[in-house]
Design a protein around this motif. Structure first.
Motif, short mmCIF file in Angstrom:
data_model
loop_
_atom_site.label_atom_id
_atom_site.label_comp_id
_atom_site.label_asym_id
_atom_site.label_seq_id
_atom_site.Cartn_x
_atom_site.Cartn_y
_atom_site.Cartn_z
N ALA A 221 0.83 -1.21 0.00
CA ALA A 221 0.00 0.00 0.00
C ALA A 221 0.87 1.26 0.00
O ALA A 221 0.55 2.25 -0.67
CB ALA A 221 -0.93 -0.01 1.22
N ARG A 222 1.97 1.22 0.74
CA ARG A 222 2.87 2.38 0.79
C ARG A 222 3.49 2.64 -0.58
O ARG A 222 3.59 3.79 -1.03
CB ARG A 222 3.96 2.14 1.84
CG ARG A 222 4.89 3.33 2.04
CD ARG A 222 5.96 3.04 3.07
NE ARG A 222 5.39 2.89 4.40
CZ ARG A 222 5.39 1.75 5.09
NH1 ARG A 222 5.94 0.66 4.58
NH2 ARG A 222 4.87 1.70 6.29
N LEU A 223 3.91 1.58 -1.26
CA LEU A 223 4.49 1.75 -2.60
C LEU A 223 3.46 2.30 -3.58
O LEU A 223 3.77 3.12 -4.44
CB LEU A 223 5.03 0.41 -3.10
CG LEU A 223 6.34 -0.07 -2.48
CD1 LEU A 223 6.68 -1.46 -3.00
CD2 LEU A 223 7.48 0.89 -2.79
N ALA A 224 2.22 1.82 -3.46
CA ALA A 224 1.17 2.31 -4.36
C ALA A 224 0.93 3.80 -4.15
O ALA A 224 0.77 4.56 -5.11
CB ALA A 224 -0.12 1.52 -4.13
N ARG A 225 0.90 4.23 -2.89
CA ARG A 225 0.75 5.66 -2.61
C ARG A 225 1.93 6.44 -3.17
O ARG A 225 1.77 7.54 -3.72
CB ARG A 225 0.63 5.90 -1.10
CG ARG A 225 -0.68 5.47 -0.50
CD ARG A 225 -0.87 6.07 0.88
NE ARG A 225 0.18 5.66 1.81
CZ ARG A 225 0.12 4.58 2.56
NH1 ARG A 225 -0.94 3.78 2.51
NH2 ARG A 225 1.10 4.27 3.39
N ASN A 226 3.12 5.86 -3.03
CA ASN A 226 4.33 6.54 -3.51
C ASN A 226 4.27 6.77 -5.02
O ASN A 226 4.58 7.87 -5.50
CB ASN A 226 5.56 5.70 -3.14
CG ASN A 226 6.85 6.33 -3.62
OD1 ASN A 226 7.28 6.09 -4.75
ND2 ASN A 226 7.48 7.11 -2.77
#
Length: 539
Positions: A523-528
């Protein structure tokens, strides 16, 4: 490669425009063990609820005297008689919500931003504020759970299965709906504020308690950001007037105290952009092209499975099929040839299908050409992401589908881009090579040994090229300016994030399960990637 636990979903034919991958249920994250309370709460009808509340009032009066039948339980709720099943169910609801939320946040080692305390300390403070003005167990449970879907791998479906529809709805009203791609901080906060304005008075009461604790914490530890937060909180209060009057006054007082502490005459009323936005990431042309490729080439259609659907008149058959088919998680229901909603496995077959029918939430639907980052955003909140073709729902994606090779390629590519950026930032920040002073001697020796070996093979590399992912992160994030550029306020937070990303990278490289424990990193990578794309559009 799919995990051994993955199984193919039963499908009927192919749907034009959707991928033909096999899909899988895949392992979901391990849910904290809690009892399901929806049935017990439903058995407590309006008359029974009034009786329970009346009993509580009498017991409060008697509580000052020793009484073996009275028992003070979690968060200030008083239950008169353990044999009173309705009251006991309400008490258990709060206790299990506390356990569920605590375990969910502990599982990802989430901590308070400034104090580094376990995150459940914030949840406890919010629950206690709510319990001080109401004995509504569902509201107190929602106070414990209010950040669970937003911050942990749990979904709204997990909340509903464990605590019932009412608690699930409260948590949904308290969960931010904005995405990084929606704009800057000011624009995203406006979207979330509009969402909260539509919430119930019960949800607004919980939000007031959340605001009080956040305001106190931010004002104490971060005066610079507190000025921004005060403006946002003041605007938020404008839509929370239907919440509990006592908590509303406490929130006003908390803002006034913070303003006085900062030397401001009164809480400001307008929302402004955070002046402390992270440093902009200067991407090279090749990185920009790669980022665009990851958006356009990896889409929902690559992993979506056709949604098996039935006419609504056959609703009972659908329920029986879901109950008996191990490889079918969800089915659509059609009316006049159009899919209008869905049923999922595990629903109670003795109820009428019309009562169990779930409408497709707008936030659950994505176009077939939507980037995978949007799919991740949906699956962070919901059990199912539905894919539309020519305006109608035609496909479905679950977290199990995120084990597919296409997704692994996408994630590994993003991690690789991030690693390249770490290296380029190191070279830019320490052009004289003085970064070596920030690396432990043992790690530096390993890099030098690898450098010697690669040069022996005729490769044209320098020492920085021979750093491992963790070494690059350690060097760069030891610098406060660079750490803040990645949105990481403390060294401890930076260490945890980079350690988790390195774990995800290793699991991807070795074809291990990436959903059960790595979902927060995904999820963090997707937001990034969404934030980077938004930045490119502004540039």
């Amino acid at each position: 490669m799919l995990s051994p636990a993955s199984r193919k979903r039963r499908t009927i034919g192919r749907i034009p425009g959707l991928g033909t991958g096999t899909g899988s249920r895949g392992p979901r994250w391990t849910r904290p063990a809690v009892r399901t309370h929806s049935a017990a709460l439903r058995s407590t009808g309006p008359g029974r609820r009034r009786q329970v509340r009346g009993t509580r009032k009498r017991e409060r009066f008697r509580a000052s005297k020793p009484d073996a039948d009275a028992e003070v339980v979690l968060a200030g709720i008083l239950v008169a008689d353990p044999a009173c099943h309705g009251a006991q169910a309400l008490t258990d609801l709060v206790a299990d919500a506390r356990r569920f939320a605590t375990e969910a946040h502990q599982r990802i080692d989430q901590r308070r931003k400034y104090s580094n305390q376990p995150y459940q300390e914030h949840l406890k403070a919010v629950a206690e504020q709510v319990a001080s003005v109401t004995d509504d167990a569902e509201m107190i449970a929602a106070a414990w759970l209010h950040d669970t879907v937003e911050d942990t791998p749990a979904t709204f479906g997990d909340i509903e299965r464990a605590f019932g529809r009412s608690v699930r709805d409260l948590v949904a009203q308290l969960t931010d709906v904005s995405k990084p791609s929606d704009g800057n901080r000011s624009e995203r906060k406006a979207i979330d504020r509009h969402h909260l304005a539509q919430a119930s008075a019960r949800a607004k009461t919980v939000k007031l308690a959340d605001l009080i604790d956040n305001c106190t914490d931010i004002c104490r530890h971060d005066p610079g950001f507190a000025r921004v937060y005060l403006r946002e909180a003041a605007a938020l209060l404008d839509v929370l007037g239907e919440g509990d009057e006592r908590l509303f006054r406490r929130a006003q007082q908390a803002l006034a105290n913070c303003a006085r502490r900062l030397g401001l005459p009164a809480p400001p009323q307008s929302v402004a952009e955070d002046a402390r936005q992270p440093l902009r990431s200067e991407l090279s042309l090749s990185q920009r092209r790669a980022l665009r490729l990851f958006t356009e080439a990896f889409t929902a259609s690559e992993i979506a499975q056709p949604l098996r659907s039935f006419d609504i008149e056959r609703g009972m058959d659908v329920l029986q099929t879901l109950a008996s088919a191990d490889d079918l998680e969800v089915a659509g229901l059609r009316r006049d040839g159009v899919c209008i909603g869905y049923l999922s496995a595990g629903q109670q077959a003795h109820r009428a299908p019309e009562d169990l029918l779930r409408a497709f939430a707008p936030a659950q639907r994505v176009r077939r050409d939507a980037p995978l980052s949007e799919v991740v955003h949906v699956l962070t909140h919901y059990d199912f992401c539905f894919v539309t073709a020519m305006g109608d729902v035609a496909g479905v994606i679950t977290r199990g589908d995120m084990q597919q090779p296409v997704v692994r390629m996408w994630l590994f590519g993003i991690v690789t881009l991030m690693e390249i950026e770490l290296l380029e930032r190191i070279r830019s920040r320490w052009p004289d090579g003085s970064w070596t002073e920030r690396l432990p001697a043992g790690r530096l020796d390993k890099a030098q040994a690898l450098l010697a070996e690669r040069r022996r093979r005729g490769q044209h590399v320098d020492l920085a090229d021979c750093l491992q992912f963790g070494d690059k992160a350690r060097v760069l994030l030891s610098d406060e300016e660079q750490r803040l550029a990645f949105g990481l306020p403390t060294k401890g937070a930076a260490k945890r994030v980079m350690s988790d990303l390195e774990s995800l990278r290793n699991n991807l490289a070795h074809a291990q399960d990436i959903v059960t424990y790595d979902w927060p990193q995904i999820a963090r990578l997707a937001r990034n990637i969404e934030e980077r794309l938004k930045q490119q559009e502004r540039d």
